[in-house]
Design an enzyme around this catalytic site. Structure first.
Site, PDB file in Angstrom:
ATOM      1  N   GLU A  45      -2.194  -5.583 -63.550  1.00 54.50           N
ATOM      2  CA  GLU A  45      -3.409  -6.179 -64.111  1.00 54.50           C
ATOM      3  C   GLU A  45      -4.145  -7.044 -63.088  1.00 54.50           C
ATOM      4  O   GLU A  45      -4.373  -8.229 -63.286  1.00 54.50           O
ATOM      5  CB  GLU A  45      -3.067  -6.969 -65.376  1.00 54.50           C
ATOM      6  CG  GLU A  45      -2.605  -6.040 -66.483  1.00 54.50           C
ATOM      7  CD  GLU A  45      -2.203  -6.749 -67.756  1.00 54.50           C
ATOM      8  OE1 GLU A  45      -2.566  -6.261 -68.843  1.00 54.50           O
ATOM      9  OE2 GLU A  45      -1.505  -7.781 -67.682  1.00 54.50           O
ATOM     10  N   GLU A  61       3.649   0.222 -70.071  1.00 61.97           N
ATOM     11  CA  GLU A  61       3.953  -0.730 -71.141  1.00 61.97           C
ATOM     12  C   GLU A  61       3.568  -0.068 -72.461  1.00 61.97           C
ATOM     13  O   GLU A  61       2.493   0.515 -72.579  1.00 61.97           O
ATOM     14  CB  GLU A  61       3.169  -2.032 -70.994  1.00 61.97           C
ATOM     15  CG  GLU A  61       3.527  -2.861 -69.784  1.00 61.97           C
ATOM     16  CD  GLU A  61       2.716  -4.150 -69.681  1.00 61.97           C
ATOM     17  OE1 GLU A  61       2.171  -4.591 -70.725  1.00 61.97           O
ATOM     18  OE2 GLU A  61       2.619  -4.709 -68.574  1.00 61.97           O
TER      19      GLU A  61
END
Length: 955
Positions: free
Chosen positions: A415, A485
């Site tokens: 991220e 994820e």
């Protein structure tokens, strides 16, 4: 007039990785070179700013007698100095890169040490720091060695020329905030300190500097090729393979390959003129071929977890046994892969992955998530000034971990948006190590990466990707897909695991995923049991979003881990048992079934009648066989009968004992006979009481009072549950935040209006309307009681009134209170743990027993928990309850409303009643705390429903 800033601390805000450190190299333990651990108690002084104290403490002779002490490895905020801070992605300081606040907690650490008497006098020495958050400057015997950033990465300094036999003074100044903090916004507690090992390493003349073990495997020939590149010439020996070659020289021999299922390691030694280094060599080849990630010629399916390093008292300062406990728990729950979110772990963890067998995505110490709040403007990964720091982090990860066979992919970080710095990292890694693939989820078009990776994609989107209908660039369409994820394991959940796994196993392009995450980051706290974000007075925090693991902070497995173990089990049992056979499928990628023993048992009404061993062929990966079950016992007692088939370990393994359960399946033989009660006894009205068989009721309200000698309180329809973290959803996806919707329409404050109490010849009927204030929707609810004189049957009929189309129910059932002395619970149904509509894979049908307290699941933030699914009958507090159809059963020592209002476990205090829930339905769990909500088939829709329970007193 202007004032000059303190240039002595400019390094704190310098975007460079630091000065003075040696080039990165492989992490290893020498066989014969001396080492000295400097872990232990250090003197400690905390200042509020980076320049509050001068550097005189680094000088020999400085009197630190009045300083505090802290343990190293450790975090000073977990040792009584300051407080932890938790944010998910918001920086807890103003975003003005590379500047950081003046209020910058700074810890001065001081350690005085002597060299062992046998410390060699020749050669040099290296001082190694394995992890310091977030920026450190160090001195040895008054000499400034330099400074560094990169919290989860090793840094070494040449110190041999500065050492003396005794009285060495090592001084380390650690700043909580630095330019490096902008690169470490990693959804975890901000915990400054020297949290990994500090070690002094002797470096003899002619010692090993750096080396790279290349150990490939040819799955066609069965041969492995070994070549060890070394900065210092030497020889490599592997006795088991009769290898004795010079460094840099390749040799090819027949070997057993390394895989996560068969983690074969060969012991070797690298010998140079001055040192012997032990090698643990695993032969394996990782390639991108035919659009798949292949290891040793086979596509792999990742059944993985994301793992932050965590200990509830020591934070990220983990010892070897804690790391081993993680690996053993993973192996015992069928997990085969780990993504080291979001930084390289302690190197000893990778040793364990090599030894026990886990695929590893090794992730760089990089995340700049907070820049999403400004549309990624000024993001360091797209600013050339920061590129040297990014490349330094990539190199320190790759060089440290390059000799681990378990590491199959390098990840650029997490991220951090996109940018030139990430491209530079990918190019460098590809150039340095062509034997592995490169991963980064943020590279949506896969410009720099070798795998298409996403987070929290819905089941529908994952299926589209699996079918190749997702579009994207040509390169992306040709790449394998993983969910780096998914299935956010926050609180009760995650739901929908089995549905994801079916997709992974249906489409070749889908190569599995990594559940978020391994462990709840709760901090042990006398006030709360376990503390989470906000409990330390943080200015900004993200609450219990830091508690989203498959194990609780003390590493107790959660129901989510049990569910995951079942969903990903390496052996599948299918069929219906009616034809006397069961289909057995080997779902492993590499190993046959020889490590497992198989057994069967035959149950009637949940009790085992007979059992025995089952002969199963040694199936190869992906192979199936129909296996004949024995003849059913002649006496099945006329009840509900089923087969249960299990796979267990046939012998002790390094990670599990003989008979450890690995997989199971159940198959019905005869169906359950629903309970029935002939309505032969009629209600009898007294002055204030109505009696019906063994039950008594309030004559005015029709409310149940007793069944035999058992007092029953406040039995009524119940539609509310204490919202789970997944019910609460996430701020960025209000459309699936069910708790907001439920509270808006008042489902937590339903009113019960009595419309009629009717006495018939054979039934007592109570008519009610259950509805929230302020809205016109309601549930017309009828309670019809009948009895045969010994038992009493309640039939509940529910008819929705008004428009419920956009409003699923949290639950639908009845609840009532029993005396607080009710404790022991027995039931026939799903168990042993909790289950909900989309978390039922691990719920095994059988007879189970528990205390009321044992039914509770101790989520760090209290919420709906503890339901047992598919219950036929339950016994509690002197009552036996049979359901038609099967039901969800729960019991607790506090009301749902008290559970709903609790913020921590310590808020829950047992009351004067045990509250029993008998639910006809429950809304699914899903994973909306950071992912999709429950699939439509798990929604509990407000529709006409009828269900019944038969009550009797246990004699």
């Amino acid at each position: 007039m202007s004032f000059r800033t303190n240039t002595a601390i400019d390094y704190v805000e310098d975007v460079s990785p630091g000065t003075g450190a040696l080039p990165p190299r492989a992490w290893y333990a020498s066989s014969d070179a001396a080492s000295l651990s400097l872990n232990g108690d250090w003197r400690f002084r905390l200042s509020g700013t980076a320049d509050a104290e001068d550097d005189s403490f680094a000088e020999p002779g400085y009197d630190a007698g009045d300083w505090a002490e802290v343990s190293v490895p450790g975090h000073w905020v977990l040792q009584g100095h300051g407080a932890p801070i938790y944010t998910n992605h918001l920086y807890p300081f103003p975003v003005d890169p590379p500047r950081v606040p003046t209020e910058n907690p700074t810890g001065d650490h001081l350690r005085v040490f002597d060299l062992p008497s046998d410390w060699p006098s020749d050669g040099g020495a290296v001082l190694r720091f394995d992890g310091v958050e977030s920026c450190a400057r160090l001195w040895l015997n008054g000499t400034d060695l330099g400074e560094f950033k990169g919290s989860r990465l090793p840094h070494e300094f040449a110190v041999g020329h500065l050492l003396k036999p005794s009285g060495n003074v090592l001084a380390v100044r650690v700043h909580q905030w630095s330019a490096g903090s902008y690169l470490e916004d990693q959804d975890q507690w901000w915990l400054p300190g020297i949290f990994r090992d500090v070690t002094l390493l002797h470096r003899p003349a002619g010692a090993v500097l750096d080396f790279f073990v290349h150990a490939s495997y040819d799955h066609v020939s069965g041969e492995g090729t070994l070549k060890v590149d070394s900065d210092v010439d030497g020889r490599v020996t592997v006795p088991a393979l009769d290898i004795d070659v010079a460094t840099g020289e390749p040799v090819t021999v027949v070997v057993e390959p390394w895989t996560a299922e068969t983690p074969k390691l060969y012991d070797g030694v690298l010998v140079t003129e001055g040192e012997r280094v032990p090698l643990r060599i695993g032969f394996r080849t990782v390639v991108l071929e035919d659009g798949r990630i292949k290891v040793n010629g086979k596509a792999v399916l990742f059944k993985g977890v994301n793992r932050h390093e965590w200990h509830p008292e020591k934070g990220r300062a983990l010892d070897l046994e804690t790391m081993r406990a993680d690996v053993l728990l993973m192996k015992r729950h069928n997990i085969n892969a780990v993504r080291t979110s979001h930084y390289p772990p302690h190197p000893a963890f990778l040793d364990l992955c090599d030894e026990y067998g886990l695929w590893v995505i090794d992730e760089c110490d990089l995340e700049t998530h907070g820049f999403t709040e400004q549309a990624w403007r000024d993001n360091p990964v797209d600013d050339d000034r920061w590129t040297p720091a990014l490349l330094d982090r990539a190199a320190r990860m790759v060089e440290r971990d390059k000799n681990h066979p378990s590491v199959v992919l390098w990840s650029l970080g997490n991220e951090a948006g996109t940018g030139r710095g990430l491209t530079a990292m990918a190019e460098w890694i590809h150039g340095r190590d062509a034997s592995r693939l490169v991963h980064y989820e943020g590279d949506i078009n896969c410009r720099d990466t070798d795998v298409y990776s996403r987070m929290y994609a819905s089941h529908a989107e994952v299926e589209q990707i699996g079918r190749g209908l997702d579009g994207g660039t040509l390169k992306r369409r040709e790449l394998p897909f993983i969910l780096c994820e998914y299935a956010h394991a926050m609180g009760n959940g995650p739901g929908g695991l089995a549905d994801y796994q079916r997709l992974f196993e249906s489409y070749e392009r889908l190569q599995g995923g990594f559940v978020w995450e391994w462990i709840d980051h709760g901090i042990k706290d006398e006030r709360y049991g376990y503390a989470y974000g906000g409990d330390f007075g943080e200015e900004l925090h993200d609450g219990n979003f830091v508690c989203d693991g498959l194990v609780f902070p003390d590493r107790t497995p959660s129901p989510g881990l049990a569910e995951f173990k079942k969903v990903i089990e390496p052996v599948a049992f299918t069929g219906d048992g009616s034809d006397g056979t069961v289909r057995v499928t080997n779902r492993q990628d590499f190993a046959d079934l020889s490590a497992f023993a198989f057994e069967w048992s035959y149950q009637v009404d949940g009790e085992t009648v007979e059992s025995g061993s089952l002969s199963v062929p040694t199936l190869t990966p992906g192979e199936s066989a129909d296996v004949k079950l024995p003849e059913p016992p002649a006496d099945n007692r006329g009840g509900e009968a089923q087969w249960t088939v299990r796979a267990v370990l046939a012998a002790d393994t390094p990670w599990g004992p003989k008979d450890h359960p690995v997989a199971w399946g159940q198959f019905p033989v005869t169906a359950r006979v629903s309970p029935s009660v002939a309505a032969t006894a009629g209600p009898v009205a007294g002055e204030r009481v109505i009696t019906l068989g063994p039950a008594s009721f309030d004559a005015r309200t029709g409310a149940l009072r007793t069944i035999g000698g058992v007092e029953v309180n406040d039995l009524r329809l119940d539609v509310w549950r204490a919202p789970t973290d997944n019910d609460d959803g996430a701020s960025w996806q209000d459309d699936i935040c069910y708790s907001l919707l439920w509270r808006k329409f008042g489902l937590h404050r339903m009113r019960h209006r009595l419309d009629a109490v009717e006495l018939g010849d054979d039934a007592l009927t109570v008519r009610t309307r259950v509805a929230p204030a302020a809205w016109e929707v309601g549930l017309a609810t009828v309670y019809r009681w009948t009895s045969d004189g010994d038992r009493v049957k309640l039939t509940v009929s529910v008819a929705p009134e008004g428009d419920w189309s956009a409003l699923p129910l949290p639950r639908l059932g009845i609840r009532f209170g029993l005396d607080a002395g009710a404790d022991l619970v027995r039931w026939f149904g799903g168990g042993p743990g909790e289950a909900y509509p989309d978390t039922k894979a691990a719920s095994m049908l059988g007879r189970w027993e528990s205390t009321v307290d044992g039914l509770q699941t101790p989520y760090v933030r209290p919420q709906e928990n503890g339901a047992r699914a598919d219950v036929r009958w339950a016994e509690i507090g002197g009552l036996r309850i049979e359901g038609d159809p099967e039901f969800f059963f729960g019991a607790r020592r506090w009301t749902t409303e008290q559970l709903d209002s609790a913020e921590h476990r310590t808020d829950l205090t047992p009351g004067e009643r045990v509250w029993v829930s008998l639910d006809h339905g429950q809304h699914g769990i899903g994973t909306a705390s950071c992912g999709p909500g429950p699939l439509p088939q798990y929604h509990l829709r407000a529709e006409p429903a009828e269900f019944s329970f038969v009550f009797s007193e246990i004699s």
